[in-house]
Design a protein around this motif. Structure first.
Motif, mmCIF file in Angstrom:
data_model
loop_
_atom_site.group_PDB
_atom_site.id
_atom_site.type_symbol
_atom_site.label_atom_id
_atom_site.label_comp_id
_atom_site.label_asym_id
_atom_site.label_seq_id
_atom_site.Cartn_x
_atom_site.Cartn_y
_atom_site.Cartn_z
ATOM 1 N N MET A 65 -7.380 -0.643 21.253
ATOM 2 C CA MET A 65 -8.232 -0.817 22.165
ATOM 3 C C MET A 65 -8.464 -0.885 23.276
ATOM 4 O O MET A 65 -9.399 -1.583 23.742
ATOM 5 C CB MET A 65 -9.539 -1.275 20.822
ATOM 6 C CG MET A 65 -9.730 -0.993 19.602
ATOM 7 S SD MET A 65 -10.616 1.592 19.783
ATOM 8 C CE MET A 65 -11.737 0.366 20.617
ATOM 9 N N ASP A 66 -7.075 -1.413 23.310
ATOM 10 C CA ASP A 66 -6.655 -1.711 24.544
ATOM 11 C C ASP A 66 -7.427 -0.264 26.140
ATOM 12 O O ASP A 66 -7.787 -0.875 27.102
ATOM 13 C CB ASP A 66 -5.609 -1.403 25.460
ATOM 14 C CG ASP A 66 -4.807 -2.809 25.416
ATOM 15 O OD1 ASP A 66 -5.757 -4.038 23.751
ATOM 16 O OD2 ASP A 66 -3.753 -3.483 25.619
ATOM 17 N N PRO A 68 -8.888 3.354 25.886
ATOM 18 C CA PRO A 68 -9.507 4.813 25.751
ATOM 19 C C PRO A 68 -8.815 5.551 25.289
ATOM 20 O O PRO A 68 -8.274 6.598 24.569
ATOM 21 C CB PRO A 68 -11.120 5.669 26.436
ATOM 22 C CG PRO A 68 -11.038 4.433 27.165
ATOM 23 C CD PRO A 68 -9.851 3.758 27.525
ATOM 24 N N VAL A 71 -6.668 5.940 21.969
ATOM 25 C CA VAL A 71 -7.238 6.296 20.557
ATOM 26 C C VAL A 71 -6.770 7.780 21.529
ATOM 27 O O VAL A 71 -7.643 8.524 19.979
ATOM 28 C CB VAL A 71 -8.867 5.991 21.025
ATOM 29 C CG1 VAL A 71 -9.529 7.369 19.775
ATOM 30 C CG2 VAL A 71 -9.083 4.224 21.240
ATOM 31 N N TYR A 214 -7.776 -2.419 11.285
ATOM 32 C CA TYR A 214 -8.119 -1.514 13.020
ATOM 33 C C TYR A 214 -9.177 -0.678 12.785
ATOM 34 O O TYR A 214 -9.945 -0.298 13.772
ATOM 35 C CB TYR A 214 -6.856 -0.348 13.294
ATOM 36 C CG TYR A 214 -6.069 -0.561 13.093
ATOM 37 C CD1 TYR A 214 -5.633 -0.161 14.989
ATOM 38 C CD2 TYR A 214 -4.995 -0.428 12.388
ATOM 39 C CE1 TYR A 214 -4.041 -1.343 15.086
ATOM 40 C CE2 TYR A 214 -3.217 -0.640 12.909
ATOM 41 C CZ TYR A 214 -3.364 -1.349 14.719
ATOM 42 O OH TYR A 214 -2.376 -1.633 14.757
ATOM 43 N N PHE A 218 -11.762 -1.107 15.921
ATOM 44 C CA PHE A 218 -12.545 0.441 15.955
ATOM 45 C C PHE A 218 -13.596 0.321 16.038
ATOM 46 O O PHE A 218 -14.856 0.252 17.273
ATOM 47 C CB PHE A 218 -11.808 1.349 15.639
ATOM 48 C CG PHE A 218 -12.057 1.971 15.527
ATOM 49 C CD1 PHE A 218 -12.068 3.255 17.154
ATOM 50 C CD2 PHE A 218 -13.760 2.786 15.333
ATOM 51 C CE1 PHE A 218 -12.477 4.826 17.727
ATOM 52 C CE2 PHE A 218 -13.965 4.446 16.329
ATOM 53 C CZ PHE A 218 -13.811 4.767 17.061
ATOM 54 N N HIS A 222 -18.989 2.686 15.917
ATOM 55 C CA HIS A 222 -18.301 3.644 16.587
ATOM 56 C C HIS A 222 -18.252 4.847 16.018
ATOM 57 O O HIS A 222 -17.713 6.041 16.283
ATOM 58 C CB HIS A 222 -16.592 3.129 17.432
ATOM 59 C CG HIS A 222 -17.035 2.680 18.719
ATOM 60 N ND1 HIS A 222 -16.502 1.575 19.444
ATOM 61 C CD2 HIS A 222 -18.056 2.636 19.051
ATOM 62 C CE1 HIS A 222 -16.527 0.787 19.840
ATOM 63 N NE2 HIS A 222 -17.844 1.287 20.493
#
Length: 261
Positions: A65-66, A68, A71, A214, A218, A222
């Motif tokens: 999640m640092d 986008p 992901v 995780y 996340f 979302h």
């Protein structure tokens, strides 16, 4: 499983490793490279503050999640789903999401000969590594040393034995190295003036605890962004209910879904 996927599945099951060439598109690779610098600075500051900076040069953990782009990369790895399902003979989840910036003469624990899981089984596999090459991996810039067919060797080889017999996982940027996590391996020494960067992800059977939560990182807010691949790999199908109200729900709403064995 198509013929190419079957070839990689066979290589994983026998030699214990395989490289899928140029799997990730260049534009995403460029974005990932740009994100790595700030991510490393954040982690080095925390490690410095907590007194655990030693022997960790260029290593990064829990990047999801640092930015986008991390992901997005995980979403693109859905292309590996047939190989992973063949390897695990079932479902799997993300266990760790890290990275390595290997620079000239840098020193860190990943350069020691090691394996990423300390036990195995003759009947099923529990963990697989996926290394995404953000730069070309060459003999000069520290391409990973990996000992073929070592997934069933319990005793750690001596450095002399290992380096005499190990192969080198070379490849073009965007390629993905997959290997059985029981394989003995080591990051190579970079003797060039340019960094050699990679993302290092591991996947396990769903009943393994991930190294970080995780799904919670996340965020449930979302979930509407998740397709079936992301919902599974982030661990949303293998969660533990927190109350009786969460336990007593219709099957399709359960935290721990069927098939997570």
């Amino acid at each position: 499983m198509n013929m190419i996927d079957a070839q990689h599945h066979t290589a994983l099951a026998t030699a214990g490793w395989t490289v899928l060439p140029r799997l990730i598109r260049s534009a995403l690779l460029d974005t990932l490279v740009e994100a790595l610098g700030p991510s490393l600075a954040l982690r080095d500051e925390i490690r410095r503050r907590n007194g655990v900076l030693e022997n960790s040069a260029g290593t990064l953990h829990h990047l999801l999640m640092d930015d986008p782009c991390y992901v997005e990369l995980l979403a693109e790895l859905a292309a590996l789903e047939p190989i992973f399902k063949g390897y695990f003979e079932g479902n799997f989840i993300l266990n760790s999401y890290g990275g390595v910036i290997n620079e000239r003469d840098s020193r860190s624990y990943v350069q020691n000969v090691h394996r990423d899981i300390r036990f195995g089984s003759d009947t099923r596999r529990f963990m697989v590594n996926a290394l995404v090459m953000l730069d070309d991996f060459t003999l000069e810039n520290g391409a990973t040393h990996i000992l073929p067919h070592s997934q069933n060797i319990q005793q750690q080889p001596t450095d002399e034995q290992f380096y005499a017999q190990a192969a080198r996982a070379t490849g073009e940027r965007g390629s993905v190295l997959l290997f059985d996590s029981r394989m003995w391996h080591a990051t190579g020494r970079n003797t060039t003036d340019a960094p050699r960067r990679a993302l290092t992800l591991t996947f396990t059977s769903p009943f393994f605890k991930p190294q970080l939560d995780y799904a919670r990182l996340f965020g449930y807010r979302h979930l509407d962004r998740c397709n079936a691949w992301m919902r599974q790999v982030l661990g949303f199908n293998a969660r533990v209910p927190e109350s009786l109200d969460e336990f007593y729900v219709p099957v399709e709403q359960r935290f721990y879904q069927r098939g997570q064995d």
